[in-house]
Design an enzyme around this catalytic site. Structure first.
Site, mmCIF file in Angstrom:
data_model
loop_
_atom_site.group_PDB
_atom_site.id
_atom_site.type_symbol
_atom_site.label_atom_id
_atom_site.label_comp_id
_atom_site.label_asym_id
_atom_site.label_seq_id
_atom_site.Cartn_x
_atom_site.Cartn_y
_atom_site.Cartn_z
ATOM 1 N N GLY A 38 0.832 -1.202 0.000
ATOM 2 C CA GLY A 38 0.000 0.000 0.000
ATOM 3 C C GLY A 38 0.857 1.238 0.000
ATOM 4 O O GLY A 38 1.753 1.375 0.836
ATOM 5 N N TYR A 253 0.733 -12.737 -6.893
ATOM 6 C CA TYR A 253 1.078 -11.369 -7.245
ATOM 7 C C TYR A 253 1.489 -10.488 -6.069
ATOM 8 O O TYR A 253 2.428 -9.696 -6.161
ATOM 9 C CB TYR A 253 -0.122 -10.705 -7.951
ATOM 10 C CG TYR A 253 -0.032 -9.218 -7.981
ATOM 11 C CD1 TYR A 253 0.858 -8.577 -8.849
ATOM 12 C CD2 TYR A 253 -0.781 -8.426 -7.113
ATOM 13 C CE1 TYR A 253 0.985 -7.206 -8.847
ATOM 14 C CE2 TYR A 253 -0.659 -7.050 -7.116
ATOM 15 C CZ TYR A 253 0.229 -6.446 -7.980
ATOM 16 O OH TYR A 253 0.360 -5.098 -7.970
HETATM 17 P P1 AMP Z 1 -4.305 -5.130 -16.085
HETATM 18 O O1 AMP Z 1 -3.353 -4.245 -16.783
HETATM 19 O O2 AMP Z 1 -5.526 -4.398 -15.611
HETATM 20 O O3 AMP Z 1 -4.654 -6.379 -16.840
HETATM 21 O O4 AMP Z 1 -3.604 -5.593 -14.740
HETATM 22 C C1 AMP Z 1 -2.682 -6.638 -14.751
HETATM 23 C C2 AMP Z 1 -1.387 -6.202 -14.160
HETATM 24 O O5 AMP Z 1 -1.627 -5.637 -12.867
HETATM 25 C C3 AMP Z 1 -0.467 -7.373 -13.996
HETATM 26 O O6 AMP Z 1 0.789 -7.018 -14.549
HETATM 27 C C4 AMP Z 1 -0.350 -7.600 -12.506
HETATM 28 O O7 AMP Z 1 0.994 -7.775 -12.094
HETATM 29 C C5 AMP Z 1 -0.944 -6.366 -11.873
HETATM 30 N N1 AMP Z 1 -1.958 -6.699 -10.850
HETATM 31 C C6 AMP Z 1 -2.645 -7.833 -10.718
HETATM 32 N N2 AMP Z 1 -3.485 -7.776 -9.664
HETATM 33 C C7 AMP Z 1 -3.333 -6.557 -9.133
HETATM 34 C C8 AMP Z 1 -3.889 -5.879 -8.014
HETATM 35 N N3 AMP Z 1 -4.791 -6.493 -7.245
HETATM 36 N N4 AMP Z 1 -3.481 -4.626 -7.735
HETATM 37 C C9 AMP Z 1 -2.575 -4.027 -8.529
HETATM 38 N N5 AMP Z 1 -1.992 -4.611 -9.593
HETATM 39 C C10 AMP Z 1 -2.363 -5.852 -9.898
#
Ligand code: AMP
Ligand code: SF4
Length: 476
Positions: A38, A253
């Site tokens: 956070g 993650y």
């Molecule tokens: P997106 O671009 O929306 O598909 O998000 C996927 C990316 O965000 C991946 O590279 C993950 O490493 C990261 N990610 C996955 N879950 C979370 C989360 N809960 N909070 C922030 N980042 C995330």
């Protein structure tokens, strides 16, 4: 009014220390190593056995606490919190630990997780005359404790915890006692450690033990309430443990690679996820690359299993915040661009396997495939070391709402076309569970996988919308 369940208490980290000189300084170090959990706010409350001293603020731990500020937080006991919220919920009042003063003594609370029945409890409490100062569900717990019919604070806390549904790791600090509790499913991690001179330490992740010179002792158990005083630690079950449901995303993650969760090292779990990915979806290529930082371990695992060399095909600019939390799509796209660059020397003319830990909205994958192609990659094969995220999380990890989840709307084949990859594969749920290899019995071996399967370990409580109560799962 539409209640936004997931706006509060998201993806936090908690740290507590009892019986150590300069507790604030140690809490500062502890929170610093939990900073990845956070970045939007931080706080510490200390006690010198006579009074509580709080300081909270918005921003990174290093921004919130100066040396001068820390020096004013005297005491041998401290609890701290780092907070990550989505748009809307990030106000100073909601920054933790929350601190309540009353005639019977002060109480500070720090919470990691998300309560599914916070709104209905709040509704009940308001009907009984409670007045809320914040929009945080943590305050609901403070009101429950205040209104409990039991005499001792420990019993009041136990009584209140038993009324909560959802995910939580709680730290409560009074002038002379630290109370610690985890939800009955054990959804969020919380570990207990000890310093050589007898100080007691609690942390969301074991990576914070080293920096404060503590040794890991054990994990706090589901449904357990620990009471820490000068006399030592007492344990009781405020509730019988339910089926174990440690969050899979902590391994995939969220947690730091050097942390251990229930005896499983996060880096090793990720490497095994990468190896499993190769078993499930091999492909011919020249190099394997991972999306920094969370997917490096998995990419190394894939490379090791396949014999294809791991290369650093992508570089992260450390000084840009997470793209995920940018409110608009345009800002998110720009965020990914500022955050990552492809190494032409590594990928030019090569067939590249790009390993990432998850796809949420699809923004990151789309952008990275484009970056790799612009840097000369001839083929880009995307391997996601998690199953498709098809359902929202109600337990404190921001996996977005259902209508934003690309896997809830499209098949893997459609997503592959959408992100412009040559191939795209996700891990199966069984593959994920086998690879993480938690040391527990049972079908899912004590793991929550609800964002992948839709099987939530707790009831999804009713929420109020326009004066009516809806089943949470019915809302998108
Ligand atoms: P997106 O671009 O929306 O598909 O998000 C996927 C990316 O965000 C991946 O590279 C993950 O490493 C990261 N990610 C996955 N879950 C979370 C989360 N809960 N909070 C922030 N980042 C995330
Ligand atoms: Fe973790 Fe997903 Fe379960 Fe949420 S729904 S606790 S992110 S496994």
């Amino acid at each position: 009014m539409l209640y936004e369940m997931k706006g509060l208490n998201e993806e936090c980290g908690v740290f507590g220390i009892f019986g150590q000189p300069e507790a604030a300084q140690l809490a500062y170090y502890g929170l610093h190593s939990l900073q990845h959990r956070g970045q939007e706010g931080a706080g510490i409350v200390t006690s010198d056995s006579t009074m509580l001293r709080p300081h909270r603020g918005q921003g990174l731990v290093t921004e919130v606490f100066s040396a001068e500020k820390l020096a004013t937080l005297s005491g041998h006991h401290a609890i701290g919190h780092v907070r990550y919220s989505t748009a809307g919920g990030n106000t100073l009042e909601n920054t933790q630990p929350l601190h309540f003063k009353s005639k019977t003594g002060d109480l500070a609370l720090a919470h990691n997780g998300n309560l599914v029945n916070a709104d209905s409890l709040k509704h009940l409490l308001e009907a009984e005359g409670a007045i809320f100062q914040t929009t945080s569900d943590t305050e609901v717990v403070a009101h429950l404790i205040k209104r409990s019919r039991y005499e001792s604070l420990e019993d009041r806390i136990a009584d209140s915890l038993a009324r909560l549904v959802g995910a939580f790791a709680f730290l409560f600090l009074t002038e002379d006692t630290l109370f610690v509790a985890v939800d009955p499913h054990g959804l969020r991690p919380l570990s207990l450690g000890r310093t050589p001179d007898g100080g007691i330490v609690f942390t969301s992740e074991t990576c914070a033990f080293d920096i404060v010179g503590a040794e890991y002792v054990r994990d706090v158990l589901p449904g357990e309430l620990l009471t820490v005083t000068e006399a030592g630690i007492q344990s009781r079950q405020y509730m019988e443990p339910r089926e174990r449901a440690m969050c899979s995303m902590e391994y995939i993650y969220f947690s730091r690679p050097d942390s251990m969760i229930d005896g499983v090292n996060v880096h090793t779990a990720r490497k095994n996820l990468g190896k499993k990915m190769f078993e499930e979806a091999p492909v011919e290529a020249d190099v394997v690359t991972g999306v920094p930082d969370s997917s490096i371990s998995a990419a190394i695992g894939y490379a090791e299993a396949s014999g294809i060399p791991y290369e650093m095909g992508l570089i992260k600019n450390r000084y840009v915040g997470r793209t995920f939390i940018q409110p608009s799509q345009e800002m998110r796209e720009r965020g990914v661009k500022m955050k990552l660059s492809a190494l032409r020397g590594v990928v030019n003319g090569k067939r590249v396997i790009m390993v990432d830990d998850s796809i949420v909205r699809g923004t990151t994958s789309r952008r990275i495939v484009k970056l790799l192609r612009e840097a000369g990659a001839t083929e880009v094969h995307v391997r996601i070391t998690a199953p498709p995220i098809t359902n929202p999380c109600f337990y404190g990890i921001d996996t977005s709402s259902k209508d934003e989840l690309i896997s809830a709307r499209m098949t893997p084949g459609e997503i592959c076309a959408e992100i412009g990859a040559d191939s795209l594969e996700f891990l199966t749920v069984e593959g994920m569970v086998t690879a993480i290899d938690r040391p527990f019995e049972g079908e899912l071996r004590g793991q929550c996988a609800a964002c992948f399967t839709g099987n939530y370990p707790t009831p999804l409580h009713e929420q109020e919308q326009d004066g009516e109560f809806l089943k949470l799962g019915e809302r998108t």
